[in-house]
Design a protein around this motif. Structure first.
Motif, mmCIF file in Angstrom:
data_model
loop_
_atom_site.group_PDB
_atom_site.id
_atom_site.type_symbol
_atom_site.label_atom_id
_atom_site.label_comp_id
_atom_site.label_asym_id
_atom_site.label_seq_id
_atom_site.Cartn_x
_atom_site.Cartn_y
_atom_site.Cartn_z
ATOM 1 N N ASP A 1 -6.874 -2.842 8.331
ATOM 2 C CA ASP A 1 -6.926 -4.117 7.616
ATOM 3 C C ASP A 1 -8.073 -4.121 6.607
ATOM 4 O O ASP A 1 -7.928 -4.605 5.484
ATOM 5 N N SER A 2 -9.213 -3.574 7.004
ATOM 6 C CA SER A 2 -10.363 -3.488 6.109
ATOM 7 C C SER A 2 -10.058 -2.597 4.906
ATOM 8 O O SER A 2 -10.395 -2.934 3.766
ATOM 9 N N ASN B 1 -5.419 -4.874 -1.767
ATOM 10 C CA ASN B 1 -4.056 -5.027 -1.238
ATOM 11 C C ASN B 1 -3.155 -3.889 -1.697
ATOM 12 O O ASN B 1 -3.569 -2.986 -2.408
ATOM 13 N N GLU C 1 -7.786 -4.479 2.520
ATOM 14 C CA GLU C 1 -8.525 -5.536 1.825
ATOM 15 C C GLU C 1 -9.449 -4.953 0.755
ATOM 16 O O GLU C 1 -9.482 -5.433 -0.381
ATOM 17 N N LYS C 2 -10.182 -3.899 1.098
ATOM 18 C CA LYS C 2 -11.114 -3.277 0.141
ATOM 19 C C LYS C 2 -10.393 -2.663 -1.043
ATOM 20 O O LYS C 2 -10.946 -2.582 -2.139
ATOM 21 N N GLY D 1 -2.296 -9.954 11.174
ATOM 22 C CA GLY D 1 -2.986 -8.709 10.876
ATOM 23 C C GLY D 1 -2.347 -7.509 11.541
ATOM 24 O O GLY D 1 -1.399 -7.629 12.321
ATOM 25 N N ALA E 1 1.108 -9.710 1.059
ATOM 26 C CA ALA E 1 0.117 -9.615 -0.019
ATOM 27 C C ALA E 1 0.407 -8.458 -0.973
ATOM 28 O O ALA E 1 -0.222 -8.356 -2.025
ATOM 29 N N LYS F 1 0.673 -10.416 6.981
ATOM 30 C CA LYS F 1 -0.277 -10.780 5.929
ATOM 31 C C LYS F 1 -0.371 -9.661 4.896
ATOM 32 O O LYS F 1 -0.319 -9.916 3.690
ATOM 33 N N ASN F 2 -0.509 -8.411 5.347
ATOM 34 C CA ASN F 2 -0.595 -7.289 4.419
ATOM 35 C C ASN F 2 0.718 -7.060 3.684
ATOM 36 O O ASN F 2 0.729 -6.779 2.486
#
Length: 148
Positions: A22-23, A30, A26-27, A56, A94, A90-91
């Motif tokens: 997930d990190s 997306n 996000e970094k 997540g 996105a 969510k991912n």
């Protein structure tokens, strides 16, 4: 290949791997292109039917239907994983662009429910109705139950 990322399903600590993934997503700002298949039960990314959409990346117990469908990739049924690390909705939602591929009559009801049914976590792929840029690539059999 260097820009292709999937969770490490063989990680010794699955919970830590979920957070790491997930990190990473996000970094990186997306996902640019999310390519998905669909299970006959309408799961995407191993997000199995449930009473809620998982946000997540998470460890999931695979449904027997999913285990059976994946048995063809293993030498024996005993080798088929019973759990998987699944990218959360969510991912997926996105992602800038989503492509879902489906073939075969065994996917026809899942496709119909995904595209024409209500948005429902029991039909995980139905959430894609809310995505602003999704393309479904279907063969005739997978599309056979859609209203024409």
């Amino acid at each position: 290949k260097k820009n292709t990322f999937v969770p490490n399903g063989k990680a010794e600590n699955p919970e830590k791997e979920c957070k790491r993934y997930d990190s990473l997503v996000e970094k990186s700002g997306n996902i640019d292109l999310q390519v998905l298949g669909i299970g006959s039960n309408a799961h995407i990314g191993f997000n199995e039917p449930d009473d809620k959409f998982a946000k997540g990346t998470h460890l999931v117990d695979l449904k027997q239907e999913t285990i059976d469908a994946n048995a063809r990739f293993f030498k024996s049924k005993e080798e088929v994983p019973k759990k998987a690390i699944s990218m959360g909705m969510k991912n997926i939602m996105a992602a800038k662009k989503v492509i879902l591929l489906a073939s075969g009559e065994n996917k026809a009801q899942a496709i119909k429910s995904t595209i024409e049914g209500p948005i429902n976590p029991l039909v995980p792929a139905s959430i894609l109705q809310l995505h602003p840029d999704v393309t479904f690539i279907l063969d005739e059999e997978a599309a056979s139950r859609l209203d024409k």
